[in-house]
Design a protein around this motif. Sequence first.
Motif, PDB file in Angstrom:
ATOM      1  N   ASN A  10       0.817  -1.206   0.000  1.00 59.65           N
ATOM      2  CA  ASN A  10       0.000   0.000   0.000  1.00 59.65           C
ATOM      3  C   ASN A  10       0.850   1.255   0.000  1.00 59.65           C
ATOM      4  O   ASN A  10       2.064   1.217   0.071  1.00 59.65           O
ATOM      5  CB  ASN A  10      -1.039  -0.025   1.108  1.00 59.65           C
ATOM      6  CG  ASN A  10      -0.419  -0.031   2.469  1.00 59.65           C
ATOM      7  OD1 ASN A  10       0.538   0.692   2.724  1.00 59.65           O
ATOM      8  ND2 ASN A  10      -0.948  -0.863   3.338  1.00 59.65           N
ATOM      9  N   SER A  39      -4.048   5.552   7.799  1.00 53.22           N
ATOM     10  CA  SER A  39      -3.519   4.296   7.266  1.00 53.22           C
ATOM     11  C   SER A  39      -2.883   3.441   8.353  1.00 53.22           C
ATOM     12  O   SER A  39      -2.535   2.300   8.119  1.00 53.22           O
ATOM     13  CB  SER A  39      -2.468   4.602   6.215  1.00 53.22           C
ATOM     14  OG  SER A  39      -1.303   5.040   6.870  1.00 53.22           O
ATOM     15  N   LEU A  40      -2.729   3.996   9.539  1.00 50.01           N
ATOM     16  CA  LEU A  40      -2.022   3.268  10.596  1.00 50.01           C
ATOM     17  C   LEU A  40      -2.879   2.138  11.140  1.00 50.01           C
ATOM     18  O   LEU A  40      -4.097   2.156  11.013  1.00 50.01           O
ATOM     19  CB  LEU A  40      -1.701   4.234  11.737  1.00 50.01           C
ATOM     20  CG  LEU A  40      -0.696   5.335  11.441  1.00 50.01           C
ATOM     21  CD1 LEU A  40      -0.664   6.315  12.582  1.00 50.01           C
ATOM     22  CD2 LEU A  40       0.672   4.754  11.210  1.00 50.01           C
ATOM     23  N   PRO A  41      -2.229   1.155  11.741  1.00 47.09           N
ATOM     24  CA  PRO A  41      -3.018   0.147  12.443  1.00 47.09           C
ATOM     25  C   PRO A  41      -3.760   0.808  13.613  1.00 47.09           C
ATOM     26  O   PRO A  41      -3.281   1.822  14.142  1.00 47.09           O
ATOM     27  CB  PRO A  41      -1.971  -0.849  12.952  1.00 47.09           C
ATOM     28  CG  PRO A  41      -0.656  -0.320  12.601  1.00 47.09           C
ATOM     29  CD  PRO A  41      -0.801   0.864  11.751  1.00 47.09           C
ATOM     30  N   PRO A  42      -4.908   0.242  13.992  1.00 46.53           N
ATOM     31  CA  PRO A  42      -5.770   0.898  14.977  1.00 46.53           C
ATOM     32  C   PRO A  42      -5.034   1.330  16.244  1.00 46.53           C
ATOM     33  O   PRO A  42      -5.254   2.442  16.741  1.00 46.53           O
ATOM     34  CB  PRO A  42      -6.816  -0.157  15.301  1.00 46.53           C
ATOM     35  CG  PRO A  42      -6.837  -1.059  14.155  1.00 46.53           C
ATOM     36  CD  PRO A  42      -5.502  -0.992  13.514  1.00 46.53           C
ATOM     37  N   SER A 287      -7.077   2.640   2.902  1.00 45.10           N
ATOM     38  CA  SER A 287      -6.572   1.276   2.962  1.00 45.10           C
ATOM     39  C   SER A 287      -7.789   0.373   3.100  1.00 45.10           C
ATOM     40  O   SER A 287      -8.055  -0.197   4.131  1.00 45.10           O
ATOM     41  CB  SER A 287      -5.627   1.107   4.132  1.00 45.10           C
ATOM     42  OG  SER A 287      -6.132   1.757   5.254  1.00 45.10           O
ATOM     43  N   LEU A 288      -8.514   0.320   2.029  1.00 47.82           N
ATOM     44  CA  LEU A 288      -9.801  -0.368   2.096  1.00 47.82           C
ATOM     45  C   LEU A 288      -9.688  -1.819   1.681  1.00 47.82           C
ATOM     46  O   LEU A 288      -8.823  -2.209   0.925  1.00 47.82           O
ATOM     47  CB  LEU A 288     -10.764   0.322   1.124  1.00 47.82           C
ATOM     48  CG  LEU A 288     -11.836   1.159   1.752  1.00 47.82           C
ATOM     49  CD1 LEU A 288     -12.893   1.453   0.734  1.00 47.82           C
ATOM     50  CD2 LEU A 288     -12.458   0.427   2.934  1.00 47.82           C
ATOM     51  N   THR A 289     -10.587  -2.594   2.165  1.00 43.08           N
ATOM     52  CA  THR A 289     -10.619  -3.986   1.730  1.00 43.08           C
ATOM     53  C   THR A 289     -11.341  -4.064   0.397  1.00 43.08           C
ATOM     54  O   THR A 289     -12.103  -3.177   0.043  1.00 43.08           O
ATOM     55  CB  THR A 289     -11.397  -4.827   2.727  1.00 43.08           C
ATOM     56  OG1 THR A 289     -12.640  -4.187   2.929  1.00 43.08           O
ATOM     57  CG2 THR A 289     -10.664  -4.934   4.013  1.00 43.08           C
TER      58      THR A 289
ATOM     59  N   SER B   6      -4.241  -4.957   3.676  1.00 46.29           N
ATOM     60  CA  SER B   6      -4.902  -3.824   4.303  1.00 46.29           C
ATOM     61  C   SER B   6      -6.130  -4.252   5.081  1.00 46.29           C
ATOM     62  O   SER B   6      -6.657  -3.507   5.875  1.00 46.29           O
ATOM     63  CB  SER B   6      -5.289  -2.813   3.242  1.00 46.29           C
ATOM     64  OG  SER B   6      -5.944  -3.467   2.202  1.00 46.29           O
ATOM     65  N   LYS B   7      -6.562  -5.453   4.846  1.00 47.41           N
ATOM     66  CA  LYS B   7      -7.749  -5.976   5.512  1.00 47.41           C
ATOM     67  C   LYS B   7      -7.667  -5.788   7.027  1.00 47.41           C
ATOM     68  O   LYS B   7      -8.644  -5.502   7.681  1.00 47.41           O
ATOM     69  CB  LYS B   7      -7.867  -7.464   5.175  1.00 47.41           C
ATOM     70  CG  LYS B   7      -8.953  -8.211   5.872  1.00 47.41           C
ATOM     71  CD  LYS B   7     -10.166  -8.273   5.007  1.00 47.41           C
ATOM     72  CE  LYS B   7     -11.328  -8.915   5.743  1.00 47.41           C
ATOM     73  NZ  LYS B   7     -12.588  -8.583   5.155  1.00 47.41           N
ATOM     74  N   LEU B   8      -6.464  -5.969   7.535  1.00 48.18           N
ATOM     75  CA  LEU B   8      -6.245  -5.869   8.968  1.00 48.18           C
ATOM     76  C   LEU B   8      -6.648  -4.516   9.521  1.00 48.18           C
ATOM     77  O   LEU B   8      -7.068  -4.399  10.649  1.00 48.18           O
ATOM     78  CB  LEU B   8      -4.759  -6.070   9.259  1.00 48.18           C
ATOM     79  CG  LEU B   8      -4.239  -7.497   9.181  1.00 48.18           C
ATOM     80  CD1 LEU B   8      -2.734  -7.471   9.256  1.00 48.18           C
ATOM     81  CD2 LEU B   8      -4.826  -8.308  10.310  1.00 48.18           C
ATOM     82  N   TYR B   9      -6.523  -3.535   8.688  1.00 44.58           N
ATOM     83  CA  TYR B   9      -6.707  -2.183   9.195  1.00 44.58           C
ATOM     84  C   TYR B   9      -8.152  -1.729   9.144  1.00 44.58           C
ATOM     85  O   TYR B   9      -8.498  -0.714   9.675  1.00 44.58           O
ATOM     86  CB  TYR B   9      -5.865  -1.193   8.388  1.00 44.58           C
ATOM     87  CG  TYR B   9      -4.392  -1.440   8.485  1.00 44.58           C
ATOM     88  CD1 TYR B   9      -3.508  -0.672   7.770  1.00 44.58           C
ATOM     89  CD2 TYR B   9      -3.892  -2.425   9.311  1.00 44.58           C
ATOM     90  CE1 TYR B   9      -2.162  -0.894   7.851  1.00 44.58           C
ATOM     91  CE2 TYR B   9      -2.541  -2.649   9.402  1.00 44.58           C
ATOM     92  CZ  TYR B   9      -1.676  -1.883   8.655  1.00 44.58           C
ATOM     93  OH  TYR B   9      -0.346  -2.083   8.739  1.00 44.58           O
ATOM     94  N   ALA B  10      -8.965  -2.480   8.465  1.00 45.28           N
ATOM     95  CA  ALA B  10     -10.303  -1.974   8.220  1.00 45.28           C
ATOM     96  C   ALA B  10     -11.284  -2.382   9.301  1.00 45.28           C
ATOM     97  O   ALA B  10     -12.442  -2.048   9.223  1.00 45.28           O
ATOM     98  CB  ALA B  10     -10.799  -2.443   6.866  1.00 45.28           C
TER      99      ALA B  10
END
Lengths: 461, 294
Positions: A10, A39-42, A287-289, B6-10
């Motif tokens: 990404n 875009s960062l992890p939660p 950063s969509l699925t 990116s799935k992880l982030y959604a």
Amino acid sequence: MPQVKIIAKNFMDMVASLPAMKLDNLYSNAFICEAILRSLPPLAKKYVLQMLCIEAPVSAKSMEEWVLADGSTKHKVAIDRLLQLRLLTENVDRKRETTYRLNPVLQSNLQKLLVCGEVLPREPMPTNVIGKLPSLENLEDFAVEQWECFLLQLINSSQAERPSNISSSTMKVFQRGLLSQREKEAPRLTESGFQFLLMDTNAQLWYIIREYISNSEERGIDPSDLISFLLELSFHVTGEAYNINSLTEVQSSTIKDLADLGLVKLQQGRKESWFIPTKLATNLSMSLTDSSSRKQGFVVVETNFRLYAYSTSKLHCEILRLFARVEYQLPNLIVGAITKESLYNAFENGITADQASCIPWLFYIISFLQQNAHPRVSERIPSVPENVTDQIRLWEADLNRIEMNPAYLYDEFPSREVFESACDFAREWNGLLWEDSKKMRLMVKAEVHTNMREFLRRAKQ
Amino acid sequence: MAPAPSKLYADDVSLLMVLLDTNPLFWTSSYLPFSNFLSHVLSFLNSILLLNQLNQVVVIATGYNHCDYVFDSSLATNQGSENGRMPALCYDLLQKLEEFLVKDEQLHKEGSEKGLASSLLSGSLSMALCCILFYDLDICTASLCLIFRRFFDQGHSIHNPGYVAIMNSIFSAQRSMVPIDSCYIGSNNSAFLQQASYITGGVYLKPQQLDGLFQYLSTVFATDLHSRTFLQLPKSVGVDFRASCFCHKKTIDMGYICSVCLSIFCKHHKKCSTCGSVFGQAQSDNESASNLKR
């Protein structure tokens, strides 16, 4: 999932790989701060938010206390990511204690965002200048059409058919790596090009944009400028018109390239010209699925290997033609069959230098069929009949009956003891390929050769 | 299936319903002015929207005569005010809030003298739940966030008329797996909000330093449900589980319970006031008839 050659990396990985100086410069743009934060992890997002109002450095110890014991790996990932993107700066003080601080530029930018809320990068043009804007559906259609046109050209140029309206120079940039350009030969789809066609649109978009950015230096454009512009673009509102005059020179030339791909629509008025971002552009920083952007599927595969594709798109037909024999084409239906020959045709495309990489490649065909399954069959599990997927795997395995290994042959051993200890040695190194104890010959992998030679020399003494 | 790292982030897309207490009776007596409070809340809302493009925020104002939606991020026009100086979110919200307060005041004047002195939590809670059900929960996780200035306390002289309604909405939130977070601004803990958060698995917080309200809000309540499983969040200690009786709205720790509908009474009645079932004769020793409620 097997390792694949094309990684749908990404945007942010690309940003993270920029040199530190440029990265710091990027953060002076509030939109980039926002896009990067999203875009960062939660957990990393959470940390940034938590530290937003803290001016003093925060010790690493106290940060560890924010998470529960079983979240420590996630904590590490988050911190690493933040350091990598230079959102956090690490400091080790005299007492050997690590402290973190938020990037001050980013901090003040985000604080401003919190107080003022989101602002648009530029004001849309008033409607009285433009007249009628295209409807969202029209815009969507335009984007899809343009994108398909690009993909079609990718397939067709490999068969040297018709030219399209995309200028050849930009096309070359986009096509790099996907088509092999050998001299005196029509361009052919490379293996990665083939995989590319079977990816979903979002992943394809990433791939192209990534290529575009990494090639920008050759065209004399600073990659960080390009990144910041592309991220900024994603904050524009879909379907609104923006004046081209508000762009810099680099940006407006970029816009023209992007228009070829269908990311923006260019329009010309009496005096001014403007661009209208489409959905492709506004999805760029997300950063969509793929599940959320999934289109309706159209393919039905039957257990007798027949394939029905309810589609009017020429692109779909061409993609199917890559690995299936298309039998007839009706206005809204493509009927074909997956045969051994058609698949081998595809494998021939895919198998180039790297033998091992054709496994993911096959995986792409099957996942393409599954992802685009017609709604009627997609409820069924599996959506592609098992016997078909198995057979595809078997056919593919047929091609891989031979495995090549560079190797060394050893013979004329002085004694049986030496031969046996040599065999044991090779086994220990996991390098024994073949042995013939009668004639005292053995074969080892090339990478073990030096060790083996050393071993035999010592045995001789 | 397809390469989608990116799935992880959604999975941190969230829908946040914020219930604001706008009861003027309480805010006038507060040492945190309402305007300051609002600016903290606005920043909080902004931060939620900032974290993810798909995050949604709905704000419901709870007055003392009615409650209404004052902001919905999915409907936000994104057009700033005329002079362009105030950002869109603030402008929308403040304007709606003002209209709301004016209407609330009007209703108060029109209404009879009985004017309720407590905020209509039950109404806004059920509105919020309806709104959550209306949205697609497949793509996001929803949570309720109550931000209340002094709430009626049990044992407070003001009886709470909406007790049953509130408890019911709390239980329906529990059933639909929506955690209720509550931020309570006041001196004593509110047993009600504590219970609501405890039952639904949310967080109850009573900020100590009101100047840093934003920090409290962003640290605790801006956490998406997914991250909550591994973050250290305030734990509920000493939740007051005592219930109120249906007849006098008094907080009791021992009482009578209707065996049919589980209504609670502080005294023995001949007939259940809720479901109408007729009770048997009370026994001389109360212990056999009464049920202990934690």
